[in-house]
Scaffold this active site. Structure first.
Site, short mmCIF file in Angstrom:
data_model
loop_
_atom_site.label_atom_id
_atom_site.label_comp_id
_atom_site.label_asym_id
_atom_site.label_seq_id
_atom_site.Cartn_x
_atom_site.Cartn_y
_atom_site.Cartn_z
N ASP A 33 0.88 -1.17 0.18
CA ASP A 33 -0.05 -0.04 -0.04
C ASP A 33 0.78 1.21 -0.04
O ASP A 33 2.14 1.15 0.37
CB ASP A 33 -0.93 -0.14 1.23
CG ASP A 33 -1.48 1.31 1.37
OD1 ASP A 33 -2.32 1.78 0.50
OD2 ASP A 33 -1.37 1.90 2.59
N ARG A 69 -7.62 12.98 6.03
CA ARG A 69 -7.27 11.56 5.94
C ARG A 69 -8.58 10.90 5.91
O ARG A 69 -9.05 9.85 5.33
CB ARG A 69 -6.26 11.07 6.77
CG ARG A 69 -5.95 9.65 6.79
CD ARG A 69 -5.45 9.36 5.51
NE ARG A 69 -4.85 7.85 5.37
CZ ARG A 69 -4.62 7.07 4.30
NH1 ARG A 69 -4.97 7.71 3.23
NH2 ARG A 69 -4.41 6.01 4.32
#
Lengths: 235, 235
Positions: free
Chosen positions: B13, B44
């Site tokens: 990731d 986020r």
């Protein structure tokens, strides 16, 4: 009124819209002084996140389970030693959330207009039955629709499709009512006429989609519906 | 080593794992004193939430857009008057996020083991190219895989399927590495062997699934991989 604006039924989200998910806050504060609000807020966030993740990955578990999972995670994250008795207490409280004070009156006023009404919720049928009774809302809804029937949470199309299927009416002619910005956005994408009850006066979600109407309380939708419904006889 | 435990490739990731998404915090704090941390954290959260919602509802928009959408929402929610110049500044900073300090060394050590490596990210190909270059990681990856190719964000199966397709190796024999608990859970559900880099020492997500291994830093995976890989010739 253009025919395209006609409302023939109303579907309500349950958690956050009919029932106040933050009404567990008092018990949470009693159990964990100074942390009740943080626990309640994170619990709600994780519950919703888990509903999204389990739908994205095709790993459905009933809402009661993911609600408890969200509680357990949130307590750990906040460093709270949640024992079994406390967990059960909070889950029992969650079963009987308080309705917002104006809701019962608003629902009865809508009911008097002769429109069929439904709950369309992530909750399991059993959770919804208990919550509706506990809030004094028994008999107000023609349908209590749980996504449990399709094992996908909102905002998946299969979840929203329960409304048109139950009413036998296209989504555009059903008013979908939610206090959750993401739910109002998802329902608008799906094709409903939508009313976002923006109780917390939050900014509009930046999802490139706008609910049909916005208000602050459930009572705000009565006038909106009144202007758009054709009176039905015999109800 | 059982054959079922063999690792033949590694997929990483990007955001939160290779690149520190909170490294925009200093600029955010400079622009909005006392609010930088709150803005970065909410930004986020909203970015991830929008990736889930847009995938659930089949309304894909590229990661650059939903990142900016998340920023705009977060500033509004926090009552910050974000002007165009500030928005551009923060978005430019986001393009060149700092890598975590140990990452480059860990990636080079893994590379030396002769295993093919990939990035598998929600980011667009262009975002990933810039971020990889800016972090000094050019040439370390055999594949840079963006979910933009399938227009579905993680944790959708179509997103994770990019790994096995690129390597020509079953998911079980690919180590998927993520710092995001939800991503590690989703990848495990999908079938990868998984390593959760739990940098923030968070509780395990309550999703009924456990990553294959857990560590705190990217360097922690080197030993794990070393014990499970068959040396490849000619690399």
């Amino acid at each position: 009124m253009k025919p395209s604006e006609r409302i023939r039924a109303v579907a309500f989200d349950a958690y956050g819209t009919l029932f106040d998910v933050y009404s567990v806050g008092a018990l949470a504060e009693q159990l964990f002084p100074g942390k009740g609000e943080a626990l309640t807020a994170l619990w709600r966030l994780k519950q919703i996140e888990y509903s999204f993740l389990r739908t994205l990955s095709g790993r459905y578990r009933p809402f009661l389970e993911i609600t408890e999972d969200g509680l357990v995670y949130s307590a750990k994250k906040l460093g709270l030693a949640l024992n079994d008795a406390q967990r059960r207490q909070l889950m029992n409280q969650y079963a009987c959330l308080s309705p917002f004070p104006e809701n019962l009156g608003a629902l009865k006023a809508l009911r008097a207009l002769g429109l069929p009404m439904a709950v369309l919720s992530n909750g399991t049928p059993q959770m919804l039955d208990v919550a509706i009774k506990s809030a004094g809302m028994s008999g107000l809804f023609d349908h209590v629709l749980s996504v449990d029937a399709v094992r996908q949470y909102k905002t998946a199309d299969a979840a929203y499709q329960l409304g048109p299927d139950a009413f036998g009416v296209p989504a555009k002619e059903i008013l979908f009512v939610s206090s959750n910005g993401w739910d109002a956005a998802g329902a608008t994408w799906f094709g409903y006429t939508t009313f976002w009850i923006n109780r917390a006066q939050l900014p509009m979600e930046e999802l490139g989609v706008t609910p049909t109407a916005v208000g602050q309380r459930l009572t705000d939708i009565v006038e909106f519906v009144q202007a758009r419904c054709a009176p039905a006889a015999g109800r």
